[in-house]
Design a protein around this motif. Structure first.
Motif, mmCIF file in Angstrom:
data_model
loop_
_atom_site.group_PDB
_atom_site.id
_atom_site.type_symbol
_atom_site.label_atom_id
_atom_site.label_comp_id
_atom_site.label_asym_id
_atom_site.label_seq_id
_atom_site.Cartn_x
_atom_site.Cartn_y
_atom_site.Cartn_z
ATOM 1 N N HIS A 85 -41.318 -29.696 -23.140
ATOM 2 C CA HIS A 85 -40.320 -29.791 -24.217
ATOM 3 C C HIS A 85 -40.079 -31.250 -24.614
ATOM 4 O O HIS A 85 -39.997 -31.580 -25.802
ATOM 5 C CB HIS A 85 -39.003 -29.129 -23.821
ATOM 6 C CG HIS A 85 -37.984 -29.147 -24.911
ATOM 7 N ND1 HIS A 85 -37.937 -28.199 -25.908
ATOM 8 C CD2 HIS A 85 -36.999 -30.039 -25.212
ATOM 9 C CE1 HIS A 85 -36.963 -28.486 -26.760
ATOM 10 N NE2 HIS A 85 -36.379 -29.620 -26.348
ATOM 11 N N CYS A 107 -33.701 -26.774 -26.749
ATOM 12 C CA CYS A 107 -32.985 -28.042 -26.547
ATOM 13 C C CYS A 107 -31.789 -27.869 -25.610
ATOM 14 O O CYS A 107 -31.587 -28.657 -24.691
ATOM 15 C CB CYS A 107 -32.516 -28.600 -27.889
ATOM 16 S SG CYS A 107 -33.866 -29.134 -28.931
ATOM 17 N N CYS A 110 -40.264 -32.558 -28.365
ATOM 18 C CA CYS A 110 -38.976 -32.715 -29.070
ATOM 19 C C CYS A 110 -38.510 -34.168 -29.011
ATOM 20 O O CYS A 110 -38.208 -34.688 -27.940
ATOM 21 C CB CYS A 110 -37.935 -31.787 -28.457
ATOM 22 S SG CYS A 110 -36.297 -32.022 -29.147
ATOM 23 N N SER A 161 -35.720 -35.631 -30.265
ATOM 24 C CA SER A 161 -34.307 -35.909 -29.948
ATOM 25 C C SER A 161 -34.035 -35.752 -28.452
ATOM 26 O O SER A 161 -33.285 -36.535 -27.865
ATOM 27 C CB SER A 161 -33.387 -35.048 -30.810
ATOM 28 O OG SER A 161 -33.266 -33.767 -30.265
ATOM 29 N N CYS A 162 -34.622 -34.719 -27.831
ATOM 30 C CA CYS A 162 -34.426 -34.543 -26.383
ATOM 31 C C CYS A 162 -35.089 -35.683 -25.612
ATOM 32 O O CYS A 162 -34.571 -36.133 -24.584
ATOM 33 C CB CYS A 162 -34.990 -33.203 -25.914
ATOM 34 S SG CYS A 162 -33.874 -31.838 -26.263
HETATM 35 ZN ZN LIG Z 1 -35.089 -30.631 -27.758
#
Ligand SMILES: [Zn+2]
Lengths: 147, 199
Positions: free
Chosen positions: A29, A3, A33, A35-36
């Protein structure tokens, strides 16, 4: 890519400044992911706000307001011009009139003094003559004593 | 009627020409001012002042530049002055309230929906964040970025208005974009950290 590393690369990623390998890693990613992905989407959405910019329509009374302001300005300028012309023209006239008045009243007062001087002198002379005339006073005493 | 005729008419104090001039350029001036001030009523007041100034100083206009370029410059400069004066006023106000102990801060709730298509509460937060990020930019970056992104001017037009080269405009906009994005990213990183801590 973790992250923290992704966060550092988000802006160059948006600006298209990265090499194909890094782009691939970041894409992977962001897909895995949440949140990212949210972070990335928020930045994109915020940066694209100017595209939604509407054109603002001017107020229909704008011209009237401008005219009003110009009239106020012109009135102010006229007043200023009057006060300036007052200062430039009236002030010297008033000052010279006052000066002439001062000179003539000075002369007048002077004349009045000189023409009044002899009369005053007589009065003074008379009174002094009266009080300083010892003879006259002695005579008066003498008449009292005698009586 | 072309701009030269318009200018001559205004120099001769012919109201008819001034009215045509205002009708033609009021939208340009108002929109540029709004882009910088992010406030419609302030932008309207400033637009009014700019046109009064134009009427009084039109004789200073040199025909070397386009009339629109001259107006853009005027709108940008007056907007930046307005922002500077506002900042000074706020500092004085804050100092005053510090000494008087009056902590009541004026909360200005700006509703930017008049400025953007389909904006809701979430979108308004983004708008506010973007405006703050732009306001924190160095002045030249702010001018180039705003004229490009909000007023949709070409790099060539911006270079004419700012009196700099095309390459310089490109550089300014590139740096501005990066700086704005950085601000926005750091804001969302902070809020997501706070969110995580709360949970
Ligand atoms: Zn992330």
């Amino acid at each position: 890519m973790n992250c923290k590393q992704t966060h550092k690369k988000i802006i160059p990623y948006i600006n298209g400044e990265l090499n194909p390998d890094t782009i691939h890693e970041i894409k992977a990613h962001l897909n895995s992911c949440k949140s990212c992905n949210t972070l990335y989407n928020e930045v994109i959405k915020t940066m694209s706000i100017p595209d939604k910019r509407k054109e603002i329509t001017p107020n229909p009374f704008l011209y009237t307001r401008i005219k009003e302001q110009l009239t106020t300005y012109n009135n102010g300028a006229e007043k200023k011009a009057i006060s300036v012309s007052y200062k430039k023209l009236l002030q010297p006239i008033i000052v010279s009139v006052m000066l002439v008045f001062a000179i003539f009243s000075g002369i007048g007062l002077g004349n009045a003094y000189f023409s009044a001087k002899p009369k005053n002198k007589i009065i003074i002379e008379k009174t002094t003559a009266y009080y300083l005339n010892d003879l006259k006073q002695e005579r008066l005493e003498m008449t009292i004593l005698n009586n | 009627m072309n701009d030269k005729e318009l200018i001559q008419g205004i120099i001769n104090k012919d109201e008819k020409y001034f009215k045509i001039f205002v009708d033609k350029y009021q939208s340009l001036v108002l929109n540029v001012c709004t882009s910088f001030l992010h406030c419609k009523s302030d932008a309207e007041d400033l637009t009014q002042e700019i046109f009064v100034e134009v009427f009084l100083s039109i004789h200073k206009f040199r025909n070397e530049a386009k009339l629109s370029t001259w107006l853009y410059r005027m709108a940008v400069n007056r907007s930046l002055n307005f922002i500077r004066n506002n900042k000074k006023r706020n500092i004085i106000k804050n100092i005053g309230s510090f000494f008087t102990g009056d902590d009541k801060k004026e909360i200005q709730i700006a509703d930017p929906s008049y400025l953007y298509e389909d904006s809701d509460d979430v979108e308004n937060e983004r708008i506010e964040l973007l405006h703050k990020a732009i306001d924190s930019l160095p002045e030249k970056q702010k001018i180039a970025f705003t004229l490009s992104k909000f007023d949709k001017l070409s790099y060539a037009e911006i270079s004419e208005i700012m009196g700099i080269t095309l390459a310089a405009v490109e550089g300014l906009i590139h740096r501005a974009k990066k700086n704005v994005a950085k601000k926005i990213l750091s804001h969302y990183r902070k809020t997501s950290k706070k969110g995580k801590r709360k949970h």
